[in-house]
Design a protein around this motif. Structure first.
Motif, short mmCIF file in Angstrom:
data_model
loop_
_atom_site.label_atom_id
_atom_site.label_comp_id
_atom_site.label_asym_id
_atom_site.label_seq_id
_atom_site.Cartn_x
_atom_site.Cartn_y
_atom_site.Cartn_z
N LEU A 108 -10.15 5.83 -2.31
CA LEU A 108 -8.46 5.39 -2.48
C LEU A 108 -8.17 4.15 -1.32
CD1 LEU A 108 -5.95 8.51 -3.18
CD2 LEU A 108 -7.08 6.43 -4.82
N GLY A 109 -8.64 5.15 0.05
CA GLY A 109 -8.42 4.01 0.85
C GLY A 109 -9.51 2.27 1.15
N THR A 110 -11.34 3.29 0.34
CA THR A 110 -11.71 1.99 0.87
C THR A 110 -11.13 0.64 -0.12
OG1 THR A 110 -13.85 3.22 1.23
CG2 THR A 110 -14.09 1.23 -0.23
N LEU A 111 -10.71 1.25 -1.39
CA LEU A 111 -9.97 0.32 -2.31
C LEU A 111 -8.78 -0.77 -2.00
CD1 LEU A 111 -10.34 2.24 -6.46
CD2 LEU A 111 -11.78 0.12 -4.91
N ARG A 112 -8.23 0.19 -1.25
CA ARG A 112 -6.86 -0.61 -0.44
C ARG A 112 -7.48 -1.03 0.50
NH1 ARG A 112 -2.93 -2.54 -3.10
NH2 ARG A 112 -3.21 -1.07 -4.04
N LYS A 113 -8.06 -1.48 1.68
CA LYS A 113 -8.91 -1.80 2.32
C LYS A 113 -9.31 -3.21 1.79
CE LYS A 113 -11.46 -1.95 6.77
NZ LYS A 113 -9.99 -3.02 7.58
N MET A 114 -10.16 -3.72 1.10
CA MET A 114 -10.78 -4.62 0.30
C MET A 114 -9.56 -5.48 0.22
SD MET A 114 -13.80 -3.22 -2.46
CE MET A 114 -14.67 -2.08 -2.52
N ILE A 115 -8.57 -4.77 -0.28
CA ILE A 115 -8.14 -6.10 -1.08
C ILE A 115 -7.44 -6.89 0.50
CG2 ILE A 115 -5.16 -6.00 -2.34
CD1 ILE A 115 -5.97 -4.02 -3.62
N ILE A 116 -6.37 -5.85 1.20
CA ILE A 116 -6.38 -6.19 2.89
C ILE A 116 -6.50 -7.12 3.76
CG2 ILE A 116 -5.25 -5.25 4.72
CD1 ILE A 116 -3.94 -3.10 3.34
N ASP A 117 -8.18 -6.83 3.47
CA ASP A 117 -9.01 -7.63 3.68
C ASP A 117 -9.38 -9.12 3.42
OD1 ASP A 117 -9.96 -5.50 5.95
OD2 ASP A 117 -11.97 -4.47 5.79
N THR A 118 -8.70 -9.34 2.78
CA THR A 118 -8.98 -10.35 1.37
C THR A 118 -7.71 -11.31 2.10
OG1 THR A 118 -10.59 -9.28 -0.57
CG2 THR A 118 -9.98 -11.56 -0.03
N ALA A 119 -6.54 -10.76 2.13
CA ALA A 119 -5.36 -11.05 2.57
C ALA A 119 -5.54 -11.80 3.91
CB ALA A 119 -4.68 -10.43 2.43
N GLU A 120 -6.15 -10.59 5.02
CA GLU A 120 -6.30 -11.33 6.22
C GLU A 120 -6.59 -12.26 7.10
OE1 GLU A 120 -4.39 -10.74 8.16
OE2 GLU A 120 -2.91 -9.39 6.60
N PRO A 148 0.66 -1.51 -0.15
CA PRO A 148 -0.31 0.04 0.13
C PRO A 148 0.91 1.12 -0.06
CG PRO A 148 -0.26 -1.68 2.16
CD PRO A 148 0.75 -1.76 0.85
N THR A 149 0.50 2.45 -0.81
CA THR A 149 1.44 3.15 -1.19
C THR A 149 0.99 4.14 0.47
OG1 THR A 149 -0.63 5.28 -1.63
CG2 THR A 149 0.73 4.32 -2.91
N ALA A 150 1.96 5.39 1.32
CA ALA A 150 1.47 6.45 2.23
C ALA A 150 -0.17 6.69 1.90
CB ALA A 150 3.31 6.98 2.09
N GLU A 151 -0.47 6.74 0.68
CA GLU A 151 -1.31 7.99 0.57
C GLU A 151 -2.32 7.06 1.40
OE1 GLU A 151 -1.92 9.04 -2.95
OE2 GLU A 151 -3.45 10.94 -1.90
N GLU A 152 -2.41 6.11 0.90
CA GLU A 152 -3.68 4.83 0.69
C GLU A 152 -3.77 4.18 1.94
OE1 GLU A 152 -3.67 2.69 -3.83
OE2 GLU A 152 -2.52 1.34 -1.97
N LEU A 153 -2.27 3.70 3.12
CA LEU A 153 -2.65 4.17 4.31
C LEU A 153 -3.56 4.85 5.48
CD1 LEU A 153 1.17 2.28 4.92
CD2 LEU A 153 -1.11 1.21 4.88
N ALA A 154 -3.33 6.06 4.53
CA ALA A 154 -3.61 7.70 5.15
C ALA A 154 -5.28 7.34 4.97
CB ALA A 154 -3.52 8.79 5.17
N ALA A 155 -5.32 7.38 4.17
CA ALA A 155 -6.43 7.20 3.60
C ALA A 155 -7.59 5.95 4.43
CB ALA A 155 -7.11 6.56 1.99
N MET A 156 -6.91 4.77 4.51
CA MET A 156 -7.45 3.92 4.83
C MET A 156 -7.97 4.35 6.61
SD MET A 156 -5.32 0.49 3.62
CE MET A 156 -6.10 0.20 5.20
#
Lengths: 121, 679
Positions: free
Chosen positions: B238-250, B18-26
């Motif tokens: 940005l945050g939502t699209l990245r979180k979906m990926i991280i949640d699936t992996a977890e 995840p990019t810093a921007e995505e992490l901040a958005a999440m």
């Protein structure tokens, strides 16, 4: 008796770390080895399971020159524990090679580890 | 520019950090908003699917063989809606390719309103009939996401009509193959590109229509994402699209970690390479340790001289089809699902073929591999009590595809080409932990698709459906029976001559295996008749299945009982072709099946009386209509005794067994014999 279910017909007994037929309780051998070693085996001609429709080269049943169905029976109760379709002579599959220590741990049967044991795991 | 294989080889199906921007958005996401808008994005994908399915004309689009996805700005898949899971991850590499090579290329570039296309398997896809259209979403002058629409087009200008030539020997026999390319600007398709596509295929109307339909689907999806941006802001998206990926992996890691560590093995076989018959070995070993799984497929047969090959990455892409619909059906279908998995294949094998290999039948090869993988999951999951239920302990739908390709003039005088694949994909579901498999359950990789009505085929193509039926003994016998497939017959109609291609596997060796003593589903060839008119011009019995056709047809009618994959040939008006989609495998020992269920199966034509008596070991009363319970119990007791008599202890059996060998004709594509599993 500290058994856990592994398949429809197979349990693992933690006390002596053995495979057990859960229909009759027959001991099929060490759980760290292939349970098939404790089974009776029969190579089934597939035409005995699937009807042939014609005498042509392709009969609608599997070709017995290409395929046999190996049936694994419990020597005590005769249940068919597993079967697998293989070409004649193809090495038999060791399908379940479970980490018994991890299995015990997951079911709360872990023995206390020595530091030497722990370093090897 | 040379082909860039690095994206594939670097495993870039898996998500980028995840990019810093995505992490901040999440970190700023509100849980309720996240939940609501995750569903909103999924519904937008579903709406796009509806758009494509209503606008598209190919038989596969109409059947739902489609996928729509939303991707992060750097090309990771956040969520997809199907149609077919097979296409779900195939947009990832083409998007990353465009970002890597064209974003800063002044001759290409990426701008708002650009439309891209790819159908080249080398660039992260499956095979060239699978075509994907994708677009960037811009906001405030920068890319914030991508959307894609994918579908299967049954014509690519290959050496045989339909895009999946059985006789293909290399990639150069398979027709149009387009790497990621810009095909539109300012939200419109470019005329010169349409001309290029139309000039390369036999059915230009379908090609252009479906291309435009995919663009319409992308535009719909883009519009919905932008509505969310306008309401909640770009940072939220940005945050939502990245979180979906991280949640699936977890989620997938957590589920896997409950499975006992160990190694689980299964071996599957195919009986064709397209232009000829022969065994291919496909052994798989799954090694599970903590929250990771490694799949070892290194002992597969060598690359074939036909189209039954896969690229290394395609194994991973098709594997996603399994986990999305099986282990992770309740979480977003994102690239996060692939995080815990590693695949090992051998270069030069049929599962890691060279770049110039023919791969068009990869969708016939890999379902058999991945079906075997599902059996491994069943064996691995059984011990975990929360997984001991039918959702998890379910054998796969039959993975042995069978289909027909037709090309010629239809009743309206138009040249058409297609695969009549939808009904062939209506296959039996595998038996489950506590119940039978579903009859005619669906596509193996396409849980949300459906078989088209026969009238749909007849209205557009020069065929008449003369039957669709269940036939006895289609599903694998077991305590719980595999679902049965569908027998189907087409007569050539309203056309003097057409080109006919038949495709498929599983005429000598079963492909849908059973588990825990359940038998595999049986085998089935394809049947063609040069002139079947006599069947319909007399008072004689009319066939209602491929098996009854074989019994009823006169031998001088030109009947051929052939392997499912046969090269294209002409077939005249009055000719008939019959095939049967495969059934699912059985679960458990057949002699443990409730005799009343066997009786029901006989009454409904799912099981023959022969199989009831000889496989399920039931005894009928003299009237032949009822089960004799006591006699059945006795018969089954005797069978158990007989098994103990005829069975041989393992060691002595194995000694004799290992001396056997199939005939050389069966081993011509097999590679070294025998090859044991990797241990």
């Amino acid at each position: 008796m500290n058994r856990v279910k592994i398949t429809e017909y197979l349990d693992i007994e933690f006390d002596d770390e053995s495979w057990v037929c859960n229909r009759c309780g027959w001991n099929l051998g060490p759980a760290r080895e292939n349970y098939k070693k404790g089974c009776l085996v029969y190579p089934r001609d597939p035409r005995e399971v699937y009807p042939q429709v014609t005498a042509a080269d392709l009969t609608f049943a599997p070709d017995p020159n290409w395929c046999k169905i190996l049936e694994y029976y419990c020597p005590s109760c005769g249940i068919m524990l597993e079967c697998e379709a293989l070409p004649p002579g193809h090495p038999i599959t060791h399908d379940l090679q479970i980490d018994i220590d991890d299995l015990k741990s997951k079911h709360g049967f872990s023995q206390p580890l020595t530091s030497a044991d722990a370093s090897q795991r | 520019m040379p082909v860039d294989l690095e994206l594939v080889k670097e495993g870039r199906f898996k998500p980028e950090p995840p990019t810093a921007e995505e992490l901040a958005a999440m970190s700023k996401l509100d849980r309720v908003d996240y939940s609501i808008y995750t569903m909103r994005v999924e519904l937008a994908c579903r709406e796009s699917r509806e758009v494509l399915q209503k606008l598209g004309i190919s038989t596969l689009i109409r059947a739902g063989d489609t996928a729509h996805g939303v991707y992060t700005a750097n090309g990771d898949l956040s969520i997809a809606e199907v149609g077919t899971y097979l296409h779900v991850v195939t947009g990832i590499i083409p998007i990353k390719f465009v970002l890597k090579h064209y974003l800063d290329d002044p001759m290409v570039g990426v701008k708002d309103g650009d439309i891209f296309f790819c159908n080249e398997a080398v660039y992260g896809g499956i095979h060239n009939p699978d075509m994907i259209t994708f677009m960037p979403i811009y906001w405030a002058g920068r890319i914030i996401a991508w959307v894609a629409s994918a579908s299967h087009e049954p014509e690519t200008g290959a050496t045989e009509p339909g895009g999946m030539p059985s006789t293909a020997r290399s990639r150069y026999d398979e027709g149009l193959k387009v790497p990621p390319i810009k095909i539109g600007e300012q939200f419109k398709l470019k005329s010169d590109i349409i001309e290029l596509f139309e000039n390369n295929v036999r059915y230009p109307l379908m090609m252009t229509n479906d291309l435009a339909a995919r663009v319409a689907a992308c535009l719909t999806l883009r519009k919905r994402i932008l509505e969310i941006v306008e309401k909640k802001g770009a940072e939220f998206v940005l945050g939502t699209l990245r979180k979906m990926i991280i949640d699936t992996a977890e989620s997938v890691k957590e589920r896997i970690s409950k499975i006992p560590d160990g190694t689980y093995r299964h071996v599957a076989f195919l009986d064709t390479v397209g232009f000829g018959e022969g065994l291919l070995r496909l052994p798989i070993s799954l090694t599970k340790k903590k929250d990771r799984m490694v799949f070892d497929l290194t002992h597969a047969s060598p690359q074939t001289p036909g189209p039954y090959n896969s690229f290394e990455h395609t194994v991973e892409a098709v594997f996603a089809s399994l986990v999305f619909q099986y282990l992770l059906s309740d979480v977003p279908a994102s690239s996060g699902c692939l995080v815990p998995f590693e695949f090992k294949t051998t270069p030069g094998s049929c599962l890691n073929a060279k770049q110039d290999a023919a791969v068009s039948h990869v969708v016939y090869l890999l379902p058999v591999v991945i079906s075997a993988l599902q059996i491994l999951f069943i064996k691995a999951l059984y011990n975990v009590s929360e997984y001991r239920k039918e959702e998890y302990l379910a054998l796969p739908l039959n993975g042995g595809l069978r289909a027909l390709g037709v090309s010629g003039k239809n009743q309206w005088g138009k040249e058409v080409t297609t695969h009549l694949i939808a009904i062939g994909n209506s296959r039996g579901g595998g038996a489950r932990f506590s119940r039978d498999g579903v009859d005619s359950a669906g596509f193996w990789y396409c849980g949300y698709a459906e078989a088209a009505d026969c009238e749909q085929d007849e209205s557009a193509y020069p065929v008449l459906t003369v039957w669709r039926s269940f036939t006895p003994d289609g599903g694998g016998p077991g305590k719980y029976r595999g679902g049965t497939g569908v027998s189907f017959g087409y007569m050539i109609h309203n056309s003097e001559t057409i080109s006919l291609t038949t495709i498929g596997v599983g005429q000598r060796f079963p492909v849908a295996h059973g588990v825990f003593g359940g038998y595999p589903a049986g085998t089935r060839p394809v049947v063609t008749v040069d002139d079947a008119s006599s069947l319909y011009s007399t008072d004689s019995k009319v066939p209602t299945s491929d098996t009854s056709l074989v019994r009823l047809i006169r031998q001088d009618a030109g009947i051929r009982i052939q392997p499912n994959s046969t090269p294209t040939r002409a077939i005249r008006k009055g000719g008939l072709v019959a095939q049967c989609s495969g059934g699912g495998g059985g679960y458990g020992d057949p002699i443990e099946r409730d005799p009343n269920l066997v009786l029901r199966d006989v009454e409904t034509g799912r099981v023959s009386k022969w199989a009831a008596e000889n496989v399920y070991m039931v005894v009928f009363e003299q009237d032949g209509l009822h089960i004799d319970g006591k006699a059945t119990e006795e018969r089954r007791k005797i069978e158990r005794l007989e098994r103990r008599k005829r069975g041989t202890p393992f060691e002595s059996f194995e000694r004799e067994w290992n001396k056997l060998r199939p005939p050389d004709t069966a081993l011509r594509f097999y590679g070294e014999w025998p090859v044991p599993f990797p241990v």
